[in-house]
Design a protein around this motif. Structure first.
Motif, PDB file in Angstrom:
ATOM      1  N   ALA A  41       6.998  -8.973  23.540  1.00  0.00           N
ATOM      2  CA  ALA A  41       6.189 -10.563  23.536  1.00  0.00           C
ATOM      3  C   ALA A  41       4.834 -10.602  23.846  1.00  0.00           C
ATOM      4  O   ALA A  41       3.528 -10.177  24.532  1.00  0.00           O
ATOM      5  CB  ALA A  41       6.790 -11.449  24.967  1.00  0.00           C
ATOM      6  N   ASN A  42       3.961 -10.175  22.583  1.00  0.00           N
ATOM      7  CA  ASN A  42       2.566  -9.468  22.506  1.00  0.00           C
ATOM      8  C   ASN A  42       1.462 -10.532  22.957  1.00  0.00           C
ATOM      9  O   ASN A  42       0.765 -10.400  23.116  1.00  0.00           O
ATOM     10  CB  ASN A  42       2.263  -9.053  21.452  1.00  0.00           C
ATOM     11  CG  ASN A  42       2.116 -10.799  19.915  1.00  0.00           C
ATOM     12  OD1 ASN A  42       3.796 -10.830  19.815  1.00  0.00           O
ATOM     13  ND2 ASN A  42       1.998 -10.627  19.688  1.00  0.00           N
ATOM     14  N   ALA A  43       1.670 -12.143  22.423  1.00  0.00           N
ATOM     15  CA  ALA A  43       1.422 -12.935  22.683  1.00  0.00           C
ATOM     16  C   ALA A  43       0.445 -12.662  24.820  1.00  0.00           C
ATOM     17  O   ALA A  43      -0.665 -13.766  25.117  1.00  0.00           O
ATOM     18  CB  ALA A  43       1.523 -14.310  22.423  1.00  0.00           C
ATOM     19  N   MET A  44       1.994 -12.298  25.244  1.00  0.00           N
ATOM     20  CA  MET A  44       1.073 -12.391  26.241  1.00  0.00           C
ATOM     21  C   MET A  44       0.947 -10.762  27.579  1.00  0.00           C
ATOM     22  O   MET A  44       0.924 -10.700  28.513  1.00  0.00           O
ATOM     23  CB  MET A  44       2.545 -12.540  27.235  1.00  0.00           C
ATOM     24  CG  MET A  44       3.101 -13.710  26.981  1.00  0.00           C
ATOM     25  SD  MET A  44       4.793 -14.012  27.372  1.00  0.00           S
ATOM     26  CE  MET A  44       4.996 -13.743  28.723  1.00  0.00           C
ATOM     27  N   ASP A  45       0.121  -9.789  26.317  1.00  0.00           N
ATOM     28  CA  ASP A  45       0.148  -9.069  26.602  1.00  0.00           C
ATOM     29  C   ASP A  45      -0.941  -8.600  27.385  1.00  0.00           C
ATOM     30  O   ASP A  45      -2.392  -8.027  26.541  1.00  0.00           O
ATOM     31  CB  ASP A  45       0.192  -7.988  25.303  1.00  0.00           C
ATOM     32  CG  ASP A  45       1.137  -7.258  25.220  1.00  0.00           C
ATOM     33  OD1 ASP A  45       2.607  -8.021  25.238  1.00  0.00           O
ATOM     34  OD2 ASP A  45       1.614  -6.526  23.337  1.00  0.00           O
ATOM     35  N   VAL A  46      -1.553  -9.074  28.766  1.00  0.00           N
ATOM     36  CA  VAL A  46      -2.565  -9.304  29.435  1.00  0.00           C
ATOM     37  C   VAL A  46      -2.686  -8.727  30.489  1.00  0.00           C
ATOM     38  O   VAL A  46      -1.821  -8.744  31.430  1.00  0.00           O
ATOM     39  CB  VAL A  46      -2.965 -10.690  29.067  1.00  0.00           C
ATOM     40  CG1 VAL A  46      -4.216 -11.086  30.096  1.00  0.00           C
ATOM     41  CG2 VAL A  46      -2.960 -11.320  27.982  1.00  0.00           C
ATOM     42  N   GLY A  47      -3.275  -7.681  30.752  1.00  0.00           N
ATOM     43  CA  GLY A  47      -4.051  -7.042  32.023  1.00  0.00           C
ATOM     44  C   GLY A  47      -4.794  -7.507  32.999  1.00  0.00           C
ATOM     45  O   GLY A  47      -5.301  -7.367  33.723  1.00  0.00           O
TER      46      GLY A  47
END
Length: 404
Positions: A271-277
């Motif tokens: 779910a790359n669009a949610m890859d947020v740290g």
């Protein structure tokens, strides 16, 4: 990060005369535009921006719905906010000797939506930064297929690197004196506030049918889409519980489980669009709920790993008669967990993107090819090009100044 000085208060009855999404959006946003130069244009802006549906669809599981936000030109929910912002900028920005540069960092869908919304508008240009190799092939194609006044930069780093570069440019007064800049990330209230409209429309429609609030599970990375729902509820609209679904980037679930808020390096997932740290909108959430304990009590947040995403996509057709994108699958899985833990009532899963944008992930799991929606298919026919960019600020400044 700007926030409203105050939030208006509504009841469902305030929208009794409003049926369409543009009409509901106009009434909802009027207080925010009071005294603004665009106040008289608001209805026209909403009509221009929201010219595609956001249907709330019942699924073949009791009291379970899906809010489909992927019917816009780039097949993702980002189309709503991007088109609204572009319609505002089109009216606000007088064409002059130097174009206004819309600078945007994207983890997958934002950049394409902004590019599509601003493409060809006079006096405006778009520079999109995305993490090289961390978006799907079709997302990457969309980002680079516009040309003209849109420039795509593939950054050797993560989304957090892209976001850091954008924030640095927007705070660089020396650069801004030479290159006027604005933002189209959910940093911008011009994108965030209009996203409340589809939550208003879905929850008011459900209220009219049932007399009860509608609960939501929202896939989230940078917290923009979720914050729009949270603000809508804070304005008195009939949203019930709001649960946040993340991927393996666990900053939010760990906070809501009781840990201190601690940004981390982002992890690449399906779910790359949610890859947020380091979700920037967390600061706005803390503004709305300054007490950490009250904030933790107000929402649930759960993480979903790649294995669970795959399993949820596989059983989507048989259990729900639906094919889900990886981000939507996170929300479906969280709702299943909530149901197992005893959650009742009507829940809506927020479908943030069409699964055909992630065909390399989804098609092997469901066992058949996916037909892209017409607008997406048209974009995929165009040639695409993106330029490599190092993840350092001088490199971006040179691009913005026309030195490279």
């Amino acid at each position: 990060l700007y926030v409203p000085k105050a939030l208006p208060t509504f009841t469902p009855q305030d929208f009794a005369a409003d049926e369409s999404l543009p009409a509901i959006a106009t009434r909802l946003l009027q207080p925010f535009f009071s005294g603004d130069a665009l106040a008289d244009e608001l209805a026209a802006i909403c009509t221009q921006a929201f010219d595609f549906p956001a249907p709330l669809k019942a699924l073949p599981v009791a009291q379970t719905h899906v809010l489909e936000l992927f019917h816009g030109p780039t097949a993702a929910f980002k189309d709503f906010g991007a088109r609204f912002l572009a319609a505002c900028m089109q009216r606000l920005h007088a064409v002059g000797p130097a174009p206004l540069t819309i600078l945007v960092a994207t983890s997958g869908d934002t950049g394409a939506a902004v590019a599509a919304a601003f493409h060809g508008l006079p006096g405006l240009r778009v520079v999109v930064l995305y993490p090289d190799g961390r978006v799907s092939p079709r997302q990457a194609h969309q980002l680079g297929c516009f040309g003209g006044n849109v420039r795509a930069l593939r950054v050797a780093g993560s989304f957090d690197d892209c976001q850091r570069l954008v924030k640095q440019a927007l705070s660089d007064r020396e650069l801004q004196a030479c290159v006027p800049l604005s933002s189209a990330n959910s940093i911008s209230l011009g994108r965030l506030l209009p996203q409340m409209a589809y939550y208003a429309s879905a929850s008011i429609g459900h209220w009219r049918r049932t007399g009860t609030p509608l609960d939501f599970v929202i896939p989230t990375g940078n917290l923009g889409n979720a914050l729009a729902a949270i603000l809508a509820r804070a304005c008195g609209l009939p949203l019930g519980e709001i649960a946040l679904a993340t991927n393996a980037n666990r900053v939010l679930p760990e906070f809501f489980a009781g840990a201190d808020y601690s940004p981390q390096a982002s992890v690449a997932t399906l779910a790359n669009a949610m890859d947020v740290g380091a979700p920037s909108n967390f600061e706005r959430l803390r503004w709305l709920y300054p007490d950490a304990d009250a904030l933790r009590k107000a929402f649930k947040a759960r993480a979903v790993d790649d294995e669970a995403i795959r399993a949820t996509i596989r059983r989507g057709p048989s259990r729900y008669a639906e094919v889900f994108c990886p981000h939507t699958a996170c929300a479906v899985r969280v709702l299943e967990d909530l149901r197992e833990a005893g959650a009742t009532g009507h829940w809506a899963v927020v479908a943030t993107a069409h699964p055909a944008k992630f065909e390399q992930i989804v098609e092997p799991l469901v066992g058949h090819a996916l037909t892209p929606p017409a607008a997406l298919a048209d974009l995929l026919k165009r040639p695409a090009h993106a330029e490599a960019l190092a993840a350092d600020y001088p490199a971006l400044a040179d691009v913005l100044l026309g030195k490279s």
